[in-house]
Scaffold this active site. Structure first.
Site, PDB file in Angstrom:
ATOM      1  N   GLU A 228      28.918  55.113   6.667  1.00 16.69           N
ATOM      2  CA  GLU A 228      28.233  55.924   5.643  1.00 16.69           C
ATOM      3  C   GLU A 228      26.810  55.506   5.311  1.00 16.69           C
ATOM      4  O   GLU A 228      26.176  56.115   4.463  1.00 16.69           O
ATOM      5  CB  GLU A 228      29.047  55.994   4.334  1.00 16.69           C
ATOM      6  CG  GLU A 228      30.324  56.785   4.484  1.00 16.69           C
ATOM      7  CD  GLU A 228      31.059  57.003   3.181  1.00 16.69           C
ATOM      8  OE1 GLU A 228      30.734  56.349   2.191  1.00 16.69           O
ATOM      9  OE2 GLU A 228      31.986  57.840   3.173  1.00 16.69           O
TER      10      GLU A 228
ATOM     11  N   GLN B 211      30.746  49.435   5.475  1.00 14.37           N
ATOM     12  CA  GLN B 211      32.164  49.050   5.611  1.00 14.37           C
ATOM     13  C   GLN B 211      32.531  49.093   7.086  1.00 14.37           C
ATOM     14  O   GLN B 211      31.777  49.622   7.895  1.00 14.37           O
ATOM     15  CB  GLN B 211      33.049  50.003   4.806  1.00 14.37           C
ATOM     16  CG  GLN B 211      32.986  51.449   5.271  1.00 14.37           C
ATOM     17  CD  GLN B 211      33.487  52.421   4.209  1.00 14.37           C
ATOM     18  OE1 GLN B 211      32.964  52.487   3.124  1.00 14.37           O
ATOM     19  NE2 GLN B 211      34.495  53.186   4.528  1.00 14.37           N
TER      20      GLN B 211
HETATM   21  C1  BGC Z   1      34.013  54.990   0.926  1.00 13.23           C
HETATM   22  C2  BGC Z   1      34.827  56.048   1.622  1.00 13.23           C
HETATM   23  C3  BGC Z   1      36.098  56.262   0.813  1.00 13.23           C
HETATM   24  C4  BGC Z   1      35.753  56.608  -0.624  1.00 13.23           C
HETATM   25  C5  BGC Z   1      36.989  56.690  -1.492  1.00 13.23           C
HETATM   26  C6  BGC Z   1      33.691  55.456  -0.470  1.00 13.23           C
HETATM   27  O1  BGC Z   1      32.954  54.490  -1.139  1.00 13.23           O
HETATM   28  O2  BGC Z   1      32.813  54.776   1.623  1.00 13.23           O
HETATM   29  O3  BGC Z   1      35.156  55.618   2.915  1.00 13.23           O
HETATM   30  O4  BGC Z   1      36.826  57.278   1.393  1.00 13.23           O
HETATM   31  O5  BGC Z   1      34.922  55.624  -1.167  1.00 13.23           O
HETATM   32  O6  BGC Z   1      37.636  55.460  -1.559  1.00 13.23           O
END
Ligand code: BGC
Length: 803
Positions: A484, A597
């Site tokens: 992300e 992540q």
């Molecule tokens: C993460 C996502 C996750 C979402 C809900 C975000 O901060 O990057 O991968 O799906 O949080 O937990």
């Protein structure tokens, strides 16, 4: 600005307790002392009202408010509307007056405050002594439960004991639909119907846009005769009780609450009212004691099946149990239309929506603890298949494009980079189905629902991808991986590999069905209008998928050009820049090799059996220092992979963040709600990490390691509905025992064993014991002690706030 434990709760194996009121952490406590039972949830707010810092919250699974997203410029494909879990009726509404002084802990004088949640009963208890302005002292205890036995039932008991006077106390007991939905600063509920008497109250509310209805009601029971009058003010209905107190005599008021929710707009208000009332009537004879008995026996039998034990480390014992406790409260497979929000039912943040977290992080917990729940989780994706198909069409694609965020199946993510580009979500759904069937062997599910989803997901990936002009390989352009921090990248390794797997899973299942259930296959083919040519197309695309493996280094390149990106050393970023996802503009986030992540590392976790230790080592060494862990999902995966490589110290350090993330408010945002999906990561941390379990091979395999500060640990794995594999590790041995009949074949340290109820005991190799001598280092923020420098390769030590 190190990532610091804000310790203010007592450490105990089964109980989380706050002794003395920590006013500055009041909203954190509201999350910590939240209760849920899948159907509904309440934050641990003070039912008597509180004029200090508070975010009162009461939620019903799947009940949302809705609206249109507002964009100044709306491009094709942007999600149209939002559906966010809405703050609902305050069914614990209470006000207490003594000589016209209102009980409000922000204003009155009080002492001996304590509140606790007992994970063996799911009861939250709070008590204190109120020294009133008129010189009277009264001991008050509030207890509450959300029944795990009967989901619509909530029970509250208020105990009052006059210490130095005889006199009357006035208590309002009500149902309040006049609540604020904080995220949108609105009051969305209108009151449709209500009634109140000296013994009961009921009200029916409806949200203004979605038209969802909630019925809430209560029976009022008191320990002695009282004078009662009813009230109705705006959206608040209830009864006022005048109760005479005498010194050293405890009187009680018990609220037996029955709640009911309805999303079907075709049903009339009268029908919904009647259904709710039937639930109230069914609880006529319920008492605090009878509800408590059921609650105790529920938790007792559940803990027998799912408990984890850690010897010699009470903090982690409490932490891991707390995570399991909340996973079990959030979801237990009552209703396949329910799912798991990132904050469960403990806060408005993250809108109560379902993410890819469910399959990637939560499903293993349910698969190995509660199969019915696991089945309902995968079935939910069949209920929501129409939304995913609609979404694919909106994006000019075929098949099923599962949403990034959803409650009923429609994409509601208004950040287009995520909503449009994180196409790996569909593969997470396919992964969930593959994993569910791989572990349970539930072929019926495959025939009824799973195969159809796999076909639709494969179709999506076939239509979304393209062939590289230079490489001649199949891949995905314009995507965002789990990381992300890099948007609109080409050939994200995780996405490509998961898409390849999605093709393979669909083909395998269709092949199997052609041999084992040809009739069912014909029906599926007819329903999905599947063409033979599609199968050869998927095969070709899977075989030619660009996996982004750099043969010379053995490292998967996260996406095209990643290896060439300017490097930024995590430790060179000033403390005040964290969390960078909030502090940096997108243009800064996207132009360095810093990631949020695990991305490449995630498929090393999901398909661990397919990669050698050497390959893992190379990839972990490359990606770990580049990871900022700005998602709470991140530390658990790093811990598990570190444990697999015998990096004991790191495995332990990462694990502490996942097990106590909320109890110690490491991310400074527990006030918004608990990180429920990360809690599933914590369970995996123990079982897949220290337990060294792998579940993607033909049999379950284990390679346990023991952290230095633990004398031992144990967990349970449900291998069939009626058979549980109990695993115990101590400083010398690892033992396995099957609770149930028959036997199970497992691999332990790469040797094959057959386990029966007699059990087996295997020596723990020295290499699987942490001998670095790290003895549970705890850095305290709240205590004022200086945080220990634990940077040593852990970027976590630099984190302040992340999601
Ligand atoms: C993460 C996502 C996750 C979402 C809900 C975000 O901060 O990057 O991968 O799906 O949080 O937990």
């Amino acid at each position: 600005m190190a990532k610091t434990a804000h310790r203010y709760l007592e450490i105990a194996p089964w109980v989380v307790e706050e002794r003395g009121f920590n006013e500055e952490r009041s909203e954190v406590s509201e999350s910590i002392f939240a209760l849920a039972n899948e159907f509904m949830g309440v934050r641990g707010s003070f039912e008597e009202g509180y004029s200090g810092q508070t975010t009162q919250g009461s939620f019903f699974n799947g009940i949302y408010e809705s609206g249109e997203h507002i964009y100044s410029t709306k491009f094709k494909g942007f999600a149209d509307g939002w559906t966010y879990m809405v703050n609902s009726v305050d069914w614990l509404y209470t006000r207490i007056r003594l000589d016209d002084e209102l009980l409000d802990l922000a204003k009155i004088s009080f002492r001996d405050f304590s509140r606790k949640v007992d994970m063996r009963t799911g009861i939250v208890e709070r008590s204190f002594v109120w020294d009133s302005a008129s010189g009277k002292s009264i001991r008050i205890k509030f207890e509450r439960m959300l029944s795990m036995h009967t989901s619509h039932l909530g029970v509250q008991q208020i105990s009052l004991e006059a210490i130095n006077f005889t006199g009357v106390v006035e208590i309002d007991v009500g149902l309040d639909f006049g609540v604020t939905y904080n995220l949108r600063q609105s009051q969305p509920w209108s009151l449709l119907k209500h009634e109140a008497s000296s013994t009961h109250a009921a009200s029916l509310g409806r949200t203004s846009s979605s038209g969802h209805r909630v019925f809430s009601s209560l029976h009022l029971k008191t320990s002695r005769d009282v004078e009662t009058s009813t009230f109705h003010l705006d959206r608040l209905v209830g009864a006022t009780v005048k109760m005479e107190l005498e010194p050293n005599k405890v009187e009680t008021i018990t609220r037996i609450a029955a709640n009911h929710s309805e999303k079907d707009s075709d049903l009339s208000d009268d029908t919904v009212w009647t259904s709710g009332f039937l639930k109230l009537k069914a609880e006529k004879n319920t008492t605090w004691e009878s509800a408590l008995k059921n609650q105790r026996s529920y938790w007792e039998s559940v803990w027998k099946q799912v408990d984890v034990t850690i010897e010699g480390d009470d903090e982690n014992q409490q932490g891991f149990r707390f995570c399991i406790f909340h996973l079990l409260q959030t979801y237990r497979g009552e209703d396949p239309r329910h799912n798991i929000g990132a904050k469960g039912l403990t806060g408005e943040h993250y809108w109560g929506v379902t993410w890819w977290d469910t399959e990637t992080y939560c499903l293993p917990f349910y698969l190995f603890n509660n199969r019915r729940a696991a089945k309902n989780l995968v079935t939910y994706r069949h209920h929501t298949l129409p939304g995913a198909q609609k979404r694919a069409r909106e994006l000019h694609l075929e098949g099923a494009r599962y949403p990034m965020c959803t409650i009923d199946g429609d994409e509601i993510c208004d950040v287009w980079q995520h909503g449009d580009l994180e196409i790996h979500v569909s593969a997470a759904i396919a992964y969930g189905i593959w994993k569910y069937v791989h572990i349970t062997g539930d072929k019926e599910f495959l025939r009824d629902h799973g195969a159809e989803i796999l076909i639709e997901v494969a179709r999506f990936y076939a239509s979304r991808g393209g062939w590289g002009q230079r490489t001649g390989k199949f891949g995905y352009w314009g995507v965002m991986g789990p990381d992300e921090m890099h948007t609109m990248v080409n050939n994200n390794a995780y996405t490509n590999i998961l898409a390849k797997k999605s093709f393979e899973w669909a083909l395998e299942v269709l092949d199997e069905l052609s041999k084992e259930a040809p009739e069912a296959l014909s029906a599926i083919k007819a329903k999905t209008k599947l063409q033979e040519a599609e199968l050869s197309d998927w095969k070709k695309k899977a075989e030619n998928m660009d996996t982004m493996l750099d043969e010379s280094s053995g490292i998967f390149e996260q996406h095209e050009g990643f290896f060439n990106m300017p490097h930024i050393d995590y430790l060179d970023i000033p403390d005040d820049q964290f969390p960078v996802q909030k502090k940096w503009p997108y243009v800064d986030l996207f132009r360095f090799d810093l990631i949020k992540q695990p991305d490449v590392l995630l498929f090393f976790f999901l398909f661990g059996s397919e990669y050698s230790e050497e390959a893992l080592e190379k990839n972990l060494d490359y990606y770990e220092p580049r990871c900022s862990h700005e998602s709470s999902l991140s530390p658990a995966i790093h811990s598990i992979l570190s444990a697999r490589l015998g990096r004991h110290k790191k495995a332990y350090e990462y694990a502490r963040y996942s097990s106590r993330l909320d109890l110690d408010d490491y991310n400074n945002n527990t006030c918004e709600g608990l990180h429920v999906t990360s809690m599933a990561g914590a369970w995996m941390n123990l079982v897949y990490g220290f337990g060294g379990m792998k579940t993607d091979g033909d049999i379950l395999s284990f390679c346990p390691t023991l952290p230095a500060s633990w004398n031992g640990f144990g967990f349970k794995i449900h291998v069939e509905d009626d058979a549980v594999l109990s695993v115990k590790i101590n400083t010398e041995t690892v033992s396995f025992k099957l609770e149930g009949t028959g036997f199970i074949k497992i691999s332990v340290f790469s040797e094959l064993y057959s386990v029966t109820s007699d059990g087996i005991c295997i020596p723990l190799p020295n290499t699987h014991r942490d001998q670095t001598g790290i003895q549970n280092p705890v850095e305290e923020g709240a205590s004022g002690a200086k945080p220990k420098d634990r940077t040593d390769g852990l970027n976590l030590a630099r984190q302040a706030t992340y999601t």
